[in-house]
Write an enzyme that holds these catalytic residues in place. Structure first.
Site, PDB file in Angstrom:
ATOM      1  N   GLY A  78     -57.912  28.514  28.249  1.00 59.26           N
ATOM      2  CA  GLY A  78     -57.936  29.757  29.005  1.00 59.26           C
ATOM      3  C   GLY A  78     -57.325  29.700  30.393  1.00 59.26           C
ATOM      4  O   GLY A  78     -57.394  30.670  31.143  1.00 59.26           O
ATOM      5  N   GLN A  79     -56.726  28.566  30.728  1.00 56.43           N
ATOM      6  CA  GLN A  79     -56.130  28.482  32.058  1.00 56.43           C
ATOM      7  C   GLN A  79     -54.994  29.488  32.192  1.00 56.43           C
ATOM      8  O   GLN A  79     -54.296  29.772  31.233  1.00 56.43           O
ATOM      9  CB  GLN A  79     -55.601  27.067  32.298  1.00 56.43           C
ATOM     10  CG  GLN A  79     -56.714  26.050  32.480  1.00 56.43           C
ATOM     11  CD  GLN A  79     -56.202  24.636  32.312  1.00 56.43           C
ATOM     12  OE1 GLN A  79     -55.118  24.309  32.772  1.00 56.43           O
ATOM     13  NE2 GLN A  79     -56.985  23.808  31.639  1.00 56.43           N
ATOM     14  N   ARG A  80     -54.840  29.938  33.391  1.00 59.59           N
ATOM     15  CA  ARG A  80     -53.896  31.026  33.631  1.00 59.59           C
ATOM     16  C   ARG A  80     -52.519  30.741  33.008  1.00 59.59           C
ATOM     17  O   ARG A  80     -51.919  31.599  32.380  1.00 59.59           O
ATOM     18  CB  ARG A  80     -53.764  31.277  35.132  1.00 59.59           C
ATOM     19  CG  ARG A  80     -52.967  32.517  35.481  1.00 59.59           C
ATOM     20  CD  ARG A  80     -52.901  32.711  36.978  1.00 59.59           C
ATOM     21  NE  ARG A  80     -54.119  33.302  37.520  1.00 59.59           N
ATOM     22  CZ  ARG A  80     -54.404  34.597  37.470  1.00 59.59           C
ATOM     23  NH1 ARG A  80     -53.573  35.419  36.876  1.00 59.59           N
ATOM     24  NH2 ARG A  80     -55.514  35.071  37.992  1.00 59.59           N
TER      25      ARG A  80
END
Ligand SMILES: Nc1nc2c(ncn2[C@@H]2O[C@H](COP(=O)(O)OP(=O)(O)O)[C@@H](O)[C@H]2O)c(=O)[nH]1
Ligand SMILES: [Mg+2]
Lengths: 377, 187
Positions: free
Chosen positions: B75-77
């Protein structure tokens, strides 16, 4: 319609065993498998490669069915027949099932990657009469350092393969331009581009890269050098036992004397030449591999040796690849690596450095599997 | 290639010959929300050795006789742009929110609303886990629902469930909702 089922399935199963299928599919797998390890977590690139695989398989099947006049309806019905559920057929159809089942696909690729590594190792063994100790010694020898070494070896092999593939592509393209064939199949293109072009960009640095890797490797060896070890005698003489016909052209073997253990130059010999560049490579390599030991104990001679070694490994891989290609009746149309619009899989490259500890554990697992395999043979 | 793709897909369904029904579930949310922890909790695995996800994880769990293939995507940007590559043929979206991370409520709300607008998720039911309820600073699920304007979602079934992925509390309730609302309908 039930009558059709049997021949339809047999026909397709036959196709799945034919060179027309095997060559492009195997090529694809061999080209793409090197990023597939057996860690729990999947890399984002896997998805991209899976997509390319799907496209390749669909194209191939579509072409074949058109060729022999099997329509989709017939294929569908055949697939739902009880005949299709036999164990043998299920195995034969595995590569087709892999298009829709990521897990199957992934395991096929991991397996292929291991196969290639093993083949390369076997060749080394045959040539040198010995394997790196990490592959022959007891389980307790499988230290983290040696796992690193395995990884470096894999990396070198991978790079040399990429380089080779690029050369082949270039050569084929050249031949094509001369007028052998007219068009490259688009399925193949889909399949191969992105990686090929990625490697094209990095060609110039391949030598550096591989030597960097091997330096690291050597460094690792020297680290464990403290303990006495029965340095394997892997001398140039092994040439005689090697694959024979082309042994004449291999003269630069000495550098390969793989397990440098025990033949390490005394510490006093170590000098600082060429340090700047080496250090910068190494800094990167160390980050990659998660090694925290400083690198400043490599002599120029060692560096040279290691470069030789990398070259040798590359040759091994090339020979292997060449042998395989020779055995094939005909080449699939060439891919043009540089023309690729390659949706560069960049995001993953940095993300590969997950948590080192976990990684090492996984690597150990892989190395153990490899070892098992090698010893079995 | 659309034609063939469909053809191949149905062929594969036949070939597999399994009678078992499968659901494809994608598990999304901001980094650190607890997606991987939830995934491991669902698979009854150890939740104490989880590291930030750089790629994606897949686990298959059985729920009321149905096989759920759960895809947990990092889910990291910088990897959120990849989410949309995983949305095809999705039967259910599970969206995880760190209920104690108020600073990022807005960010997570934006991401969710973008997902809801994705063509591939059209009409796909969404289960939102208001995670980390074991933390004292966690906002209650009702508050989060309000903040996310969930009541305006009319084109699909949705549910918000308070939970703690670490302790497992509330997780089963979420799964029950899935089985009551998705699994049974699909069957
Ligand atoms: N207190 C608490 N911590 C949690 C909970 N779920 C996850 N965490 C922690 O939040 C961090 C991120 O979890 P992770 O599963 O990696 O999140 P992801 O990035 O969404 O996959 C980890 O340190 C987890 O231990 C929870 O329910 N309660
Ligand atoms: Mg995660």
């Amino acid at each position: 319609m039930a009558d059709d089922s049997e021949w339809v399935l047999e026909s397709i199963a036959g196709y799945l065993g034919s060179p027309e299928w095997m060559i492009p599919v195997t090529d694809f797998m061999e080209n793409k498998c090197s990023v597939f390890d057996d860690e729990d977590e999947n890399k984002l690139t896997y998805t991209e490669i899976h997509q390319q695989y799907k496209e390749l398989v669909e194209k191939l099947l579509e072409n074949y069915m058109q060729e022999v006049g099997i329509n989709e309806q017939q294929f569908l019905e055949a697939c739902s027949s009880p005949f299709a559920k036999s164990k043998t057929l299920q195995t034969v159809f595995q590569p087709v099932l892999a298009t829709d089942d990521f897990q199957i696909f992934r395991s096929l690729m991991v397996q292929k990657n291991m196969e290639l590594q093993l083949q390369a190792l076997r060749v080394i063994k045959e040539r040198n009469g010995a394997l790196p100790e990490c592959l022959t010694d007891g389980a307790d020898m499988m230290s983290e350092l040696e796992q690193q070494e395995m990884r470096i070896l894999q990396e070198v092999l991978k790079r040399s393969k990429e380089e080779y593939d690029e050369e082949v592509a270039r050569r084929l393209q050249f031949e094509e331009e001369i007028g052998c064939t007219s068009s490259g199949s688009s399925a193949d293109k889909n399949g191969f581009d992105s990686e090929a072009s990625a490697s094209a960009q990095s060609t110039s640095s391949i030598d550096n890269m591989s030597s960097k890797k091997t330096e690291k490797q050597d460094q690792l060896r020297s680290a464990e050098n403290g303990e006495p070890s029965s340095a394997k005698t892997n001398t140039v003489s092994s040439d005689k036992r090697s694959l024979g016909k082309d042994s004449g052209e291999r003269k630069t073997l000495p550098a390969v004397t793989a397990p440098v253990k025990g033949s390490e130059p005394p510490a006093t010999l170590k000098e600082k030449s060429g340090r700047q560049t080496v250090e910068s490579y190494l800094a990167e390599a160390q980050r990659e591999a998660g090694i925290s030991r400083p690198f400043n104990e490599l002599s120029a001679t060692e560096q040279e040796q290691l470069q030789e070694r990398a070259r040798y490994l590359r040759q091994q891989r090339d020979k292997l690849q060449a042998l395989k290609k020779e055995q094939r009746p005909k080449q699939p149309p060439a891919e043009e690596p540089t023309a690729a619009p390659a949706p560069a899989p960049t995001p993953t490259t940095q993300e590969i450095s997950v948590e080192e500890k976990k990684k090492l554990q996984k690597r150990k697992h892989l190395a153990e599997k490899l070892k098992e395999e090698v010893i079995k043979k | 290639m659309g034609e063939v793709q469909k053809g191949l897909f149905s062929v594969i369904e036949k070939l597999k010959g399994t009678t078992e029904q499968e659901l494809r579930i994608v598990l999304l949310g901001l980094d650190n929300a607890g997606k991987t922890t939830l995934l491991k909790q669902l698979a009854s695995e150890d939740v104490n050795t989880i590291t930030p996800t750089q790629g994606f994880n897949i686990k298959s769990v059985t729920c009321h006789g149905m096989k759920l293939n759960v895809w947990d995507i990092g889910g990291q940007r910088k990897i959120r742009p990849f989410w949309k590559k995983y949305l095809e043929n999705t039967d259910l979206l599970i969206y995880v929110i760190d209920s104690a991370d108020k600073k990022r409520f807005e960010e997570t709300g934006l991401e969710l609303s973008e997902l809801i607008d994705e063509e591939n998720l059209k009409g796909v039911p969404v289960l939102i886990f208001a995670n980390k309820q074991d933390l004292a600073t966690a906002s209650p699920a009702s508050e989060i629902a309000e903040g996310l304007n969930l009541h305006t979602y009319r084109d699909r079934e949705w549910q918000i469930q308070a939970c703690s992925a670490v302790s497992g509390e509330g997780v089963q309730d979420g799964m029950n909702w899935i089985s009551n609302n998705i699994v049974n309908k699909k069957k």
